[in-house]
Design an enzyme around this catalytic site. Structure first.
Site, PDB file in Angstrom:
ATOM      1  CG  ASP A  33      -2.050   0.981   1.126  1.00  0.00           C
ATOM      2  OD1 ASP A  33      -2.324   1.465   0.010  1.00  0.00           O
ATOM      3  OD2 ASP A  33      -2.673   1.285   2.151  1.00  0.00           O
ATOM      4  N   GLY A  34       0.397   2.282  -0.716  1.00  0.00           N
ATOM      5  CA  GLY A  34       1.036   3.595  -0.630  1.00  0.00           C
ATOM      6  C   GLY A  34       1.716   4.075  -1.891  1.00  0.00           C
ATOM      7  NE  ARG A  37      -1.826   6.353   0.907  1.00  0.00           N
ATOM      8  CZ  ARG A  37      -1.993   5.494   1.892  1.00  0.00           C
ATOM      9  NH1 ARG A  37      -1.941   5.925   3.146  1.00  0.00           N
ATOM     10  NH2 ARG A  37      -2.216   4.225   1.646  1.00  0.00           N
ATOM     11  CG  HIS A  50       0.642   2.380  -9.527  1.00  0.00           C
ATOM     12  ND1 HIS A  50       0.213   1.879  -8.308  1.00  0.00           N
ATOM     13  CD2 HIS A  50      -0.308   3.280  -9.909  1.00  0.00           C
ATOM     14  CE1 HIS A  50      -0.935   2.451  -7.973  1.00  0.00           C
ATOM     15  NE2 HIS A  50      -1.268   3.298  -8.926  1.00  0.00           N
ATOM     16  CG  ASN A  81      -7.551  -1.790  -6.024  1.00  0.00           C
ATOM     17  OD1 ASN A  81      -6.624  -2.599  -5.895  1.00  0.00           O
ATOM     18  ND2 ASN A  81      -7.838  -0.898  -5.083  1.00  0.00           N
ATOM     19  CB  SER A 209      -7.900  -3.758   2.587  1.00  0.00           C
ATOM     20  OG  SER A 209      -7.639  -2.548   3.260  1.00  0.00           O
TER      21      SER A 209
END
Length: 273
Positions: A33-34, A37, A50, A81, A209
């Site tokens: 994750d992240g 961001r 990515h 997603n 999640s």
């Protein structure tokens, strides 16, 4: 730069020496994750995050093999997603295909078995064919297994398994008394794999999640604030060391030596007083 690389190697070596080689988790799951961001914080398009995330995954696969972990399961694309902007979804689908084409030969040479877990039906035919050929190519590799979860959801997986069992029951292939955890496991998309001992989640989010809901029942969970593109081998080894510091009781209790059940009860009552 050279000094930095030397320091990283030294830090990796120091952490590697702290590992208990007898207590390496056989199966590690990661929620990567992240990426978005990370890119946004740097003023870059989310696609940069990515792309960086792919290179990090390669590093963590190598680190997993180095410590003799046997299975790595990563959450690449969830059923939720699809709700992201269409441009980002299209980029991710194209990225999967691009990376798989580029890396599959090396994956095979490294004796890695690759499996894709999830509902693959909505994916483009070109990607589905590539997935099928990649799984066939690496099917007999035994040293290490990489599970990539694409269009995967834990609830959806459990519902699918329940439906399969219901169909078999209605057809008389199984009896009600046959239904147990072992049978249910055999209908899951991860059948044949040991449940993960450790779940790592990057970016600091404190939830799972919809990831491997059945399989994570007794997994140790390690959460780090580090965003996935910054998740290095050092951070990975920190997670393993933290895992090894825990006492996995599976619903039991940790007793002191020579302590009876009655002693434990008395000790607890004394503390409450």
């Amino acid at each position: 730069m050279r000094l930095n690389n030397l320091q990283l190697k030294k830090n990796n070596l120091n952490l590697s020496n702290e590992l208990d080689k007898e207590r390496i988790p056989e199966h590690i799951a990661i929620i990567m994750d992240g990426n978005g961001r990370w890119a946004t914080k740097k003023g870059l398009p989310r696609s940069f995050g990515h792309n960086k995330g792919v290179s990090v995954l390669k590093e963590i696969i190598k680190a997993s093999k180095n410590i003799d972990c046997k299975v790595l399961t990563v959450y690449a694309f969830s059923t939720e997603n699809w709700n992201r902007p269409s441009k980002e979804v299209d980029f991710l689908i194209n990225l999967f295909e691009k990376v798989l084409k580029k890396e599959i030969s090396e994956i095979h040479q490294e004796s890695i078995k690759i499996k894709f877990i999830g509902d693959l039906s909505p994916l483009p035919n070109s990607l589905k064919l590539l997935i099928k050929s990649s799984e066939a190519l690496t099917n007999n590799n035994k040293k290490f297994t990489l599970n990539i979860c694409i269009n995967y959801g834990g609830r959806q997986e459990i519902v699918k398994a329940a439906k399969e069992i219901a169909i078999k029951s209605s057809q008389g292939k199984i009896k009600l008394s046959d239904i147990d955890e072992q049978l249910f496991n055999s209908e899951l998309l991860t059948k044949g794999s040991k449940d993960p001992e450790l779940l790592i989640r990057t970016s600091g989010e404190k939830r799972i999640s919809n990831f491997l809901l059945w399989q994570l029942a007794y997994s140790e969970i390690y959460i780090t604030d580090v965003l996935w593109p910054d998740f290095t081998e050092i951070e990975f080894l920190k997670a393993i060391i933290d895992y090894q510091s825990r006492n996995r009781r599976f619903g039991g209790i940790e007793s002191l030596s020579n302590e009876s059940f009655e002693d434990s009860c008395y000790s607890s009552l004394s503390k409450n007083d």
